[in-house]
Scaffold this motif. Sequence first.
Motif, short mmCIF file in Angstrom:
data_model
loop_
_atom_site.label_atom_id
_atom_site.label_comp_id
_atom_site.label_asym_id
_atom_site.label_seq_id
_atom_site.Cartn_x
_atom_site.Cartn_y
_atom_site.Cartn_z
N TYR A 36 31.49 41.27 47.13
CA TYR A 36 32.82 41.95 47.96
C TYR A 36 33.13 43.70 47.66
O TYR A 36 33.43 44.31 48.69
CB TYR A 36 34.18 41.36 46.76
CG TYR A 36 35.30 41.36 47.65
CD1 TYR A 36 35.94 41.53 48.48
CD2 TYR A 36 36.27 42.02 46.14
CE1 TYR A 36 37.16 41.83 49.11
CE2 TYR A 36 37.62 42.63 46.09
CZ TYR A 36 37.46 42.37 47.72
OH TYR A 36 39.58 42.48 47.94
N TYR A 37 32.63 43.75 46.20
CA TYR A 37 32.47 45.72 45.76
C TYR A 37 31.24 46.38 46.59
O TYR A 37 31.49 47.77 47.56
CB TYR A 37 32.76 45.70 44.45
CG TYR A 37 33.01 44.71 44.07
CD1 TYR A 37 35.03 45.29 43.72
CD2 TYR A 37 33.08 43.81 43.50
CE1 TYR A 37 35.65 44.26 43.51
CE2 TYR A 37 34.34 42.66 42.81
CZ TYR A 37 35.28 43.18 42.69
OH TYR A 37 36.25 42.12 42.05
N ARG A 49 34.11 43.68 36.85
CA ARG A 49 33.83 42.78 37.69
C ARG A 49 32.56 43.74 38.64
O ARG A 49 32.35 44.77 39.17
CB ARG A 49 34.59 42.35 38.79
CG ARG A 49 35.80 41.53 38.91
CD ARG A 49 37.56 42.72 39.24
NE ARG A 49 37.30 43.66 38.56
CZ ARG A 49 38.39 44.85 39.06
NH1 ARG A 49 38.22 44.48 40.30
NH2 ARG A 49 39.01 45.76 38.71
N THR A 73 34.96 37.62 47.13
CA THR A 73 35.70 37.20 47.62
C THR A 73 37.36 37.91 47.05
O THR A 73 37.11 38.07 46.11
CB THR A 73 36.83 35.62 48.63
OG1 THR A 73 36.88 35.22 47.32
CG2 THR A 73 35.11 35.93 48.95
N ALA A 74 38.02 38.42 47.90
CA ALA A 74 39.47 38.90 47.11
C ALA A 74 40.21 37.26 46.47
O ALA A 74 40.51 37.94 45.50
CB ALA A 74 40.68 39.12 48.53
N LYS A 75 39.90 36.73 47.78
CA LYS A 75 41.08 35.46 46.09
C LYS A 75 40.27 35.12 44.99
O LYS A 75 40.32 35.09 44.09
CB LYS A 75 40.49 33.80 47.03
CG LYS A 75 42.41 34.57 48.48
CD LYS A 75 41.81 32.84 49.25
CE LYS A 75 43.42 32.93 50.07
NZ LYS A 75 43.00 31.59 51.04
N GLU A 76 38.80 35.14 44.74
CA GLU A 76 37.92 35.20 43.61
C GLU A 76 38.33 36.69 42.49
O GLU A 76 38.55 35.58 41.70
CB GLU A 76 37.11 35.14 43.58
CG GLU A 76 35.67 34.47 44.66
CD GLU A 76 34.77 34.12 44.85
OE1 GLU A 76 33.99 33.19 45.91
OE2 GLU A 76 33.95 35.18 44.96
N GLU A 77 38.21 37.45 43.30
CA GLU A 77 38.96 38.87 42.42
C GLU A 77 39.86 37.97 41.84
O GLU A 77 40.24 38.53 40.71
CB GLU A 77 38.81 39.87 43.35
CG GLU A 77 39.67 41.04 42.40
CD GLU A 77 39.46 42.14 43.50
OE1 GLU A 77 40.56 42.48 44.22
OE2 GLU A 77 38.48 43.52 43.35
N GLN A 78 41.04 37.96 42.56
CA GLN A 78 42.62 37.64 42.04
C GLN A 78 42.29 36.97 40.97
O GLN A 78 43.28 37.20 39.99
CB GLN A 78 43.30 37.51 43.33
CG GLN A 78 44.87 37.82 42.82
CD GLN A 78 45.99 37.13 44.56
OE1 GLN A 78 45.49 36.33 45.42
NE2 GLN A 78 47.11 36.25 43.74
N ASP A 82 38.60 30.17 43.35
CA ASP A 82 40.48 30.32 43.74
C ASP A 82 40.43 28.84 44.03
O ASP A 82 41.82 28.14 44.05
CB ASP A 82 40.58 30.60 44.60
CG ASP A 82 39.55 31.29 45.73
OD1 ASP A 82 38.52 31.36 45.50
OD2 ASP A 82 40.51 30.84 46.60
#
Length: 279
Positions: free
Chosen positions: A258-259, A254, A239-244, A209
């Motif tokens: 994070y999970y 994925r 992280t949530a930002k990487e996921e986004q 991100d």
Amino acid sequence: HAKESGRGQLCLFSPEMNQRVFEYLWLDTNLRKALEHQQLIIHYQPKISPDGKVNSAEALVRWLSPERGLIPPNEFIAYAEESGLIVPLGRWVMLTALQQILAWRRQGIFLRVAVNVSARQLIDQSIYNDLKQALQQNGISVSPIDIELTESCLIDNEQQALHLMHQFRQLGAEVHLDDFGTGYSSLSQLARVPIDAIKLDQSFVRDVDERPISQSLVRAIVAVAKALHLRVIAEGVETAKEEQFLLENGVDERQGYYYGKPMPADMLEHWLAQRPAGS
Ligand code: C2E
Ligand code: MG
Ligand code: MG
Ligand code: MG
């Protein structure tokens, strides 16, 4: 150093080399025993499907050593490959994972499991024969085991590797190219290999991100994969930002801390039960 030890003295090993030789000998004595005495264990790391469900997990081996505690695979897989022990070790991982899948089915849990396979395991048909036989013995018509190979598997014995990949897929196993982007395979080679998905290496996912170069690489890899009708699985999502970023750029399968981290089978059962209903 040999030079500093003066005339007439010969120093064959630096302390670091000594350490490595010692480690090699320790592994040489103990890894074979570990396999025989059931000291190896498998942790399972969930993978999140595009619809948010968990249909699959990756089998990652660990060694529970009475002497040293829990040893991660990076500390013994290379030795296992060099010594050839990876062949029985890999067979054990695959057959144990299959038994785990069957145990889960009896509990109403339906998961595929991907196992990591080294180049050395592809030099003959034995890994394929083992899987085929185990499926037959258990009356399973479509393999619930998938195969993760790295690009290096294709270098040494490409014809044999390609042949085995075709054969695995005929059993219903998916073939995934692991750590994609870190090896030497060319794009033209990617078009020729019989695979279902590539696993985007963690190094491209880490802080994607906030790293423009990683962003460009991920977008380029996704474009190539889509053109070749391959799925892309991101590994190492933290992280949530990487996921986004990944979701916005077409990577919808994925895996990462994070999970869920790799965990023993019973912990994975609890982890699955605690996820929101239907996922
Ligand atoms: P791999 O197949 O690329 O597996 C991914 C590695 O990244 C695993 O390390 C996993 O625990 C770790 N990982 C997953 N998510 C995250 C994350 O969000 N952040 C970070 N920092 N790491 C994450 P592990 O379990 O230590 O395994 C290392 C490697 O050992 C594997 O890399 C694979 O190449 C090899 N390996 C493990 N089990 C086997 C096996 O049964 N056979 C063979 N041949 N190789 C194996
Ligand atoms: Mg893997
Ligand atoms: Mg990987
Ligand atoms: Mg790796």
